[in-house]
Design a protein around this motif. Structure first.
Motif, PDB file in Angstrom:
ATOM      1  N   PRO A  83      46.540  -6.409  46.792  1.00  0.00           N
ATOM      2  CA  PRO A  83      46.087  -5.584  47.919  1.00  0.00           C
ATOM      3  C   PRO A  83      44.561  -5.501  47.950  1.00  0.00           C
ATOM      4  O   PRO A  83      43.921  -5.405  46.907  1.00  0.00           O
ATOM      5  CB  PRO A  83      46.693  -4.206  47.613  1.00  0.00           C
ATOM      6  CG  PRO A  83      47.846  -4.476  46.693  1.00  0.00           C
ATOM      7  CD  PRO A  83      47.397  -5.652  45.855  1.00  0.00           C
ATOM      8  N   THR A  89      49.225  -1.797  42.594  1.00  0.00           N
ATOM      9  CA  THR A  89      47.886  -1.326  42.241  1.00  0.00           C
ATOM     10  C   THR A  89      47.721   0.178  42.058  1.00  0.00           C
ATOM     11  O   THR A  89      46.634   0.621  41.680  1.00  0.00           O
ATOM     12  CB  THR A  89      46.890  -1.793  43.310  1.00  0.00           C
ATOM     13  OG1 THR A  89      47.453  -1.484  44.591  1.00  0.00           O
ATOM     14  CG2 THR A  89      46.630  -3.278  43.221  1.00  0.00           C
ATOM     15  N   GLY A  90      48.746   0.963  42.325  1.00  0.00           N
ATOM     16  CA  GLY A  90      48.560   2.405  42.137  1.00  0.00           C
ATOM     17  C   GLY A  90      49.861   3.155  42.298  1.00  0.00           C
ATOM     18  O   GLY A  90      50.786   2.667  42.949  1.00  0.00           O
ATOM     19  N   GLY A 100      44.276   3.653  50.023  1.00  0.00           N
ATOM     20  CA  GLY A 100      43.435   2.846  49.136  1.00  0.00           C
ATOM     21  C   GLY A 100      42.877   1.598  49.808  1.00  0.00           C
ATOM     22  O   GLY A 100      41.972   0.947  49.287  1.00  0.00           O
ATOM     23  N   LEU A 101      43.429   1.273  50.974  1.00  0.00           N
ATOM     24  CA  LEU A 101      43.023   0.031  51.654  1.00  0.00           C
ATOM     25  C   LEU A 101      42.364   0.316  52.997  1.00  0.00           C
ATOM     26  O   LEU A 101      42.034  -0.617  53.734  1.00  0.00           O
ATOM     27  CB  LEU A 101      44.246  -0.869  51.884  1.00  0.00           C
ATOM     28  CG  LEU A 101      45.202  -1.069  50.694  1.00  0.00           C
ATOM     29  CD1 LEU A 101      46.343  -2.009  51.084  1.00  0.00           C
ATOM     30  CD2 LEU A 101      44.473  -1.625  49.482  1.00  0.00           C
ATOM     31  N   SER A 153      45.637   3.800  38.657  1.00  0.00           N
ATOM     32  CA  SER A 153      45.486   2.737  39.645  1.00  0.00           C
ATOM     33  C   SER A 153      44.573   1.645  39.105  1.00  0.00           C
ATOM     34  O   SER A 153      43.932   1.787  38.063  1.00  0.00           O
ATOM     35  CB  SER A 153      44.914   3.270  40.969  1.00  0.00           C
ATOM     36  OG  SER A 153      43.495   3.381  40.890  1.00  0.00           O
ATOM     37  N   ILE A 154      44.491   0.588  39.859  1.00  0.00           N
ATOM     38  CA  ILE A 154      43.649  -0.561  39.523  1.00  0.00           C
ATOM     39  C   ILE A 154      42.182  -0.145  39.338  1.00  0.00           C
ATOM     40  O   ILE A 154      41.415  -0.815  38.654  1.00  0.00           O
ATOM     41  CB  ILE A 154      43.801  -1.633  40.634  1.00  0.00           C
ATOM     42  CG1 ILE A 154      43.236  -2.981  40.213  1.00  0.00           C
ATOM     43  CG2 ILE A 154      43.163  -1.164  41.942  1.00  0.00           C
ATOM     44  CD1 ILE A 154      43.636  -4.129  41.146  1.00  0.00           C
ATOM     45  N   LYS A 155      41.799   1.009  39.954  1.00  0.00           N
ATOM     46  CA  LYS A 155      40.414   1.473  39.882  1.00  0.00           C
ATOM     47  C   LYS A 155      39.982   1.813  38.454  1.00  0.00           C
ATOM     48  O   LYS A 155      38.791   1.972  38.187  1.00  0.00           O
ATOM     49  CB  LYS A 155      40.205   2.699  40.765  1.00  0.00           C
ATOM     50  CG  LYS A 155      40.493   2.497  42.235  1.00  0.00           C
ATOM     51  CD  LYS A 155      39.487   1.552  42.865  1.00  0.00           C
ATOM     52  CE  LYS A 155      39.510   1.615  44.384  1.00  0.00           C
ATOM     53  NZ  LYS A 155      40.819   1.397  44.985  1.00  0.00           N
ATOM     54  N   GLU A 186      52.505   3.761  45.252  1.00  0.00           N
ATOM     55  CA  GLU A 186      52.010   4.355  46.485  1.00  0.00           C
ATOM     56  C   GLU A 186      51.970   3.278  47.575  1.00  0.00           C
ATOM     57  O   GLU A 186      52.042   2.071  47.266  1.00  0.00           O
ATOM     58  CB  GLU A 186      50.653   5.012  46.256  1.00  0.00           C
ATOM     59  CG  GLU A 186      49.564   4.096  45.725  1.00  0.00           C
ATOM     60  CD  GLU A 186      48.289   4.871  45.370  1.00  0.00           C
ATOM     61  OE1 GLU A 186      48.189   5.311  44.209  1.00  0.00           O
ATOM     62  OE2 GLU A 186      47.414   5.020  46.237  1.00  0.00           O
ATOM     63  N   SER A 189      49.696   1.843  49.421  1.00  0.00           N
ATOM     64  CA  SER A 189      48.700   0.771  49.249  1.00  0.00           C
ATOM     65  C   SER A 189      49.185  -0.280  48.255  1.00  0.00           C
ATOM     66  O   SER A 189      48.936  -1.480  48.413  1.00  0.00           O
ATOM     67  CB  SER A 189      47.390   1.330  48.689  1.00  0.00           C
ATOM     68  OG  SER A 189      46.817   2.254  49.562  1.00  0.00           O
ATOM     69  N   GLY A 234      41.094  -3.591  49.641  1.00  0.00           N
ATOM     70  CA  GLY A 234      40.407  -2.572  50.427  1.00  0.00           C
ATOM     71  C   GLY A 234      39.025  -3.107  50.746  1.00  0.00           C
ATOM     72  O   GLY A 234      38.841  -3.992  51.578  1.00  0.00           O
ATOM     73  N   PRO A 283      40.338  -6.793  44.121  1.00  0.00           N
ATOM     74  CA  PRO A 283      40.974  -8.112  44.214  1.00  0.00           C
ATOM     75  C   PRO A 283      39.961  -9.251  44.086  1.00  0.00           C
ATOM     76  O   PRO A 283      40.281 -10.308  43.544  1.00  0.00           O
ATOM     77  CB  PRO A 283      41.616  -8.093  45.611  1.00  0.00           C
ATOM     78  CG  PRO A 283      40.818  -7.104  46.383  1.00  0.00           C
ATOM     79  CD  PRO A 283      40.421  -6.050  45.395  1.00  0.00           C
TER      80      PRO A 283
HETATM   81  C1  LIG Z   1      41.189   0.615  45.859  1.00  0.00           C
HETATM   82  C2  LIG Z   1      42.568   0.134  45.840  1.00  0.00           C
HETATM   83  C3  LIG Z   1      42.867  -1.200  46.128  1.00  0.00           C
HETATM   84  C4  LIG Z   1      41.849  -2.229  46.552  1.00  0.00           C
HETATM   85  O1  LIG Z   1      40.649  -2.263  45.838  1.00  0.00           O
HETATM   86  P1  LIG Z   1      39.273  -2.578  46.609  1.00  0.00           P
HETATM   87  O2  LIG Z   1      38.276  -2.732  45.541  1.00  0.00           O
HETATM   88  O3  LIG Z   1      38.993  -1.418  47.503  1.00  0.00           O
HETATM   89  O4  LIG Z   1      39.511  -3.814  47.408  1.00  0.00           O
HETATM   90  C5  LIG Z   1      44.196  -1.569  46.077  1.00  0.00           C
HETATM   91  N1  LIG Z   1      45.171  -0.692  45.763  1.00  0.00           N
HETATM   92  C6  LIG Z   1      44.911   0.592  45.463  1.00  0.00           C
HETATM   93  C7  LIG Z   1      46.042   1.509  45.123  1.00  0.00           C
HETATM   94  C8  LIG Z   1      43.599   1.052  45.499  1.00  0.00           C
HETATM   95  O5  LIG Z   1      43.353   2.334  45.229  1.00  0.00           O
END
Ligand SMILES: *Cc1c(COP(=O)(O)O)cnc(C)c1O
Length: 441
Positions: free
Chosen positions: A265, A412-413, A327-328, A104-106, A372, A374, A267, A272
């Motif tokens: 997206p 993002t994931g 995730g959001l 994921s973006i994380k 996924e 999110s 959270g 973002p």
């Molecule tokens: C965490 C997450 C986001 C958003 O990131 P934030 O830093 O929480 O705004 C978007 N998409 C996925 C799949 C995530 O896990």
């Protein structure tokens, strides 16, 4: 109660009606003390520097020699599948759903913070200086040192996967605080990698707070604070330069006659927000960034649109923060990120869970990608911009006449989602399609 939001916006949010909110403060100066773009470059350098280390820690990174990046791909088939084939702009998709190791973006923010923390602890104990060869970070001495330190994080899932896996791989005692309803497969994956998972009753903010408290009591514990961490933020921001290279390679110019629209997206806002900060530093007024949030959790929208400069959460306006987009599912936006977005973000649109599933299925059928829920949140972005009254108003007010536009949708994931879990997503989405007759196959 005093008025917290303009009443028509408040009514739309409370009714969970999907909407596009335009940020009236776009273009105002950044707040005093806003971080320097030099910090983005520092994060970029740090991530590049440890690529050989990452390649030796994770077999899946051999092929890219440790590079953690995702591809930028054509989304023309998605455009057609959504019935917007006559949109003259180019559609691209940024595949953070397939970022290696964390899925994921994380990976962007999380790996950067763990590397920076490891570097700091190693330097403080004389194991290495930031100028030494990077491989000292995985020397026996470093590993022994890290085993006496812990890295902790509070997460609904994906941040835990990113931080936990990287911290454990370096030899830290890795601890992830999660809400009890976090996905079982995420907890199991962490446990398999030697990460300690601690469960809490309550939402994301409760898990973060519990983690923060536990870490405060322990001087050898570094807590990764998703609600206010600059190291996460700059790790995300480092994505911007590579995207600019990829756009160039794809023959997409960004400039006065060629605006770039990016949909991500949101959270808590770190991912973002960081990417937006990085892109604004590179492209200024030629890039237009929009966030996507679930109708149950529009925390950044609520914070940016608040009539008073106080923390405002989705609970404060009667929303429940319950969404399939785990995730959001965040009730209160980052108070570190929201002031920065006040002058940089173009707008935010909200999306229902049904639409997330519908778009998840369309992404699968048109592009062949498995994401996924999110990660599907931003797919409606170009449609909002080109097809809604608010979107058209944005173009007429904020975008000078142009020759050709580029739209980048950030997914993002998803790549680590187990196949049985993804099958359930699809099944649910097909059930909705049968019911409403809206999804194409
Ligand atoms: C965490 C997450 C986001 C958003 O990131 P934030 O830093 O929480 O705004 C978007 N998409 C996925 C799949 C995530 O896990």
């Amino acid at each position: 109660m005093t008025q917290v939001l303009q009443s028509d916006l408040l009514a739309a949010l409370q009714a969970r009606t999907p909407c596009l909110w335009l940020n009236p403060e776009l273009g105002t100066p950044l707040p005093p003390g806003a971080p320097s773009p030099a910090l983005i470059e520092e994060a970029e350098r740090r991530i590049r520097r440890y690529e050989p280390v990452l390649a030796s820690l994770f077999p899946e990174l051999h092929e890219t020699a440790g590079r953690i990046e995702s591809s930028l791909e054509s989304a023309e088939a998605l455009k057609v599948a959504l019935g917007q084939g006559d949109d003259p702009g180019a559609w691209l998709i940024k595949r953070d759903d397939s970022l290696p190791v964390a899925g994921s973006i994380k990976a962007r923010g999380g790996f950067h913070e763990v590397l920076a923390t490891a570097e700091r602890i190693a330097s403080a104990h004389g194991v290495m200086t930031p100028e030494d060869v990077p491989s000292l970070l995985i020397s026996d001495r470093a590993r022994e040192l890290f085993s006496t330190h812990s890295i902790a994080v509070g997460s609904t899932g994906n941040l835990g996967l990113s931080i936990g896996v990287m911290a454990a791989a370096l030899g830290f005692d890795a601890v992830v605080h999660m809400s009890r309803d976090a996905k079982l497969w995420k907890k199991q994956r962490l446990a398999n990698r030697g990460v300690r998972v601690i469960e809490h009753d309550g939402d994301y903010a409760v898990a973060v707070e519990a983690g923060r408290k536990a870490a405060e009591a322990d001087p050898c514990c570094h807590f990764v604070d998703d609600e206010r961490s600059p190291l996460l933020f700059f790790g995300y921001a480092a994505a911007a330069r590579h995207l600019s290279v990829q756009l160039e390679q794809a023959g997409r110019v960004v400039g006065r006659d060629h605006p770039l629209f990016v949909y991500i997206p949101c959270g808590v806002g770190g991912a973002p927000g960081g990417i937006t900060y990085g892109l604004k530093a590179l492209f200024g007024d030629h890039v237009h960034c929009f966030f996507a949030e679930p109708v149950a959790s529009p925390c950044m929208l609520v914070q940016l649109a608040a009539l008073r400069d106080e923390a405002l959460s989705v609970y404060d306006i009667g929303l429940d923060n319950r969404t399939e987009a785990d995730g959001l599912a965040v009730g209160q936006a980052s108070r570190f990120v929201s002031p920065l977005m006040k002058s940089q973000l173009s707008g935010i649109f909200t999306v229902t869970d049904d639409t997330l599933y519908r778009h998840l299925l369309i992404a699968r059928s048109s592009l062949g990608i498995s994401i996924e829920p999110s990660a599907a949140a931003a797919i409606g972005g170009p449609g909002w911009l080109g097809g809604s009254v608010e979107g058209k108003r944005y173009i007429s007010m904020r975008v000078p006449p142009f020759r050709e536009s580029t739209h980048v949708i950030w997914t993002t994931g998803g790549s680590l989602v187990p196949v049985e879990e993804y099958a359930r997503f699809e099944e649910h989405a097909r059930g909705l399609a049968a019911h409403f007759g809206v999804a194409r196959d």
